[in-house]
Design an enzyme around this catalytic site. Structure first.
Site, PDB file in Angstrom:
ATOM      1  N   TYR A  35       0.643  -1.391   0.034  1.00  0.00           N
ATOM      2  CA  TYR A  35       0.017  -0.039   0.183  1.00  0.00           C
ATOM      3  C   TYR A  35       0.559   1.907  -0.005  1.00  0.00           C
ATOM      4  O   TYR A  35       2.350   1.389   0.330  1.00  0.00           O
ATOM      5  CB  TYR A  35      -1.067  -0.184   1.417  1.00  0.00           C
ATOM      6  CG  TYR A  35      -0.204   0.388   2.655  1.00  0.00           C
ATOM      7  CD1 TYR A  35      -0.210   1.864   3.241  1.00  0.00           C
ATOM      8  CD2 TYR A  35       0.092  -0.852   3.372  1.00  0.00           C
ATOM      9  CE1 TYR A  35       0.147   1.846   4.333  1.00  0.00           C
ATOM     10  CE2 TYR A  35       0.935  -0.449   4.705  1.00  0.00           C
ATOM     11  CZ  TYR A  35       0.888   0.849   4.926  1.00  0.00           C
ATOM     12  OH  TYR A  35       1.102   0.786   6.150  1.00  0.00           O
ATOM     13  N   CYS A  36       0.357   2.238  -0.554  1.00  0.00           N
ATOM     14  CA  CYS A  36       0.516   3.468  -0.749  1.00  0.00           C
ATOM     15  C   CYS A  36      -0.221   4.513   0.269  1.00  0.00           C
ATOM     16  O   CYS A  36      -1.062   4.476   0.700  1.00  0.00           O
ATOM     17  CB  CYS A  36       1.792   3.795  -1.917  1.00  0.00           C
ATOM     18  SG  CYS A  36       0.169   4.349  -3.261  1.00  0.00           S
ATOM     19  N   ARG A  37      -0.243   6.173  -0.090  1.00  0.00           N
ATOM     20  CA  ARG A  37      -0.932   7.022  -0.091  1.00  0.00           C
ATOM     21  C   ARG A  37      -2.310   6.850  -0.267  1.00  0.00           C
ATOM     22  O   ARG A  37      -3.131   6.857   0.711  1.00  0.00           O
ATOM     23  CB  ARG A  37      -0.071   8.275   0.435  1.00  0.00           C
ATOM     24  CG  ARG A  37      -0.867   9.675   0.807  1.00  0.00           C
ATOM     25  CD  ARG A  37      -0.679  11.179   0.133  1.00  0.00           C
ATOM     26  NE  ARG A  37      -1.745  11.294   1.282  1.00  0.00           N
ATOM     27  CZ  ARG A  37      -2.278  12.602   0.091  1.00  0.00           C
ATOM     28  NH1 ARG A  37      -2.209  11.751  -1.108  1.00  0.00           N
ATOM     29  NH2 ARG A  37      -3.063  13.090   0.407  1.00  0.00           N
ATOM     30  N   GLY A  39      -2.948   4.579  -3.176  1.00  0.00           N
ATOM     31  CA  GLY A  39      -2.769   3.632  -4.135  1.00  0.00           C
ATOM     32  C   GLY A  39      -2.288   3.292  -5.238  1.00  0.00           C
ATOM     33  O   GLY A  39      -2.646   2.403  -5.818  1.00  0.00           O
ATOM     34  N   ILE A  64      -3.219   4.093   1.645  1.00  0.00           N
ATOM     35  CA  ILE A  64      -3.969   4.471   3.820  1.00  0.00           C
ATOM     36  C   ILE A  64      -5.333   5.632   3.622  1.00  0.00           C
ATOM     37  O   ILE A  64      -6.214   5.117   4.882  1.00  0.00           O
ATOM     38  CB  ILE A  64      -2.084   4.509   4.056  1.00  0.00           C
ATOM     39  CG1 ILE A  64      -2.611   4.694   5.237  1.00  0.00           C
ATOM     40  CG2 ILE A  64      -2.577   5.795   3.714  1.00  0.00           C
ATOM     41  CD1 ILE A  64      -1.896   3.548   6.111  1.00  0.00           C
TER      42      ILE A  64
END
Length: 76
Positions: A35-37, A39, A64
């Site tokens: 995951y990242c901030r 997507g 996130i």
């Protein structure tokens, strides 16, 4: 990361992913959620892990931000 990280997560920035991903090699047969901030960048990271032979890679859609929207727990 926007407000924290998911409990138990490893932080591996995409900018240093090639060097850092070797620390994850012991997880090739375990489920890995990327995951990242938002997507977007994590899609790239998930693809790189699959190319390295990771068998169970999953991408957190919405990143996130989506996790926070659902009020799920985070570490600071």
């Amino acid at each position: 990361m926007a407000g924290g990280v998911i409990n138990g997560a490893y932080r591996v920035p995409l900018s240093s992913f090639e060097k850092s991903s070797t620390q994850l090699d012991k997880l090739t047969d375990k489920p890995v959620i990327v995951y990242c901030r938002s997507g977007n960048r994590s899609v790239s990271a998930a693809g790189k892990l699959k190319k390295k032979g990771f068998n169970r890679v999953y991408h957190l859609a919405g990143g996130i931000l989506a996790w926070q929207k659902e009020k799920l727990p985070l570490e600071s």
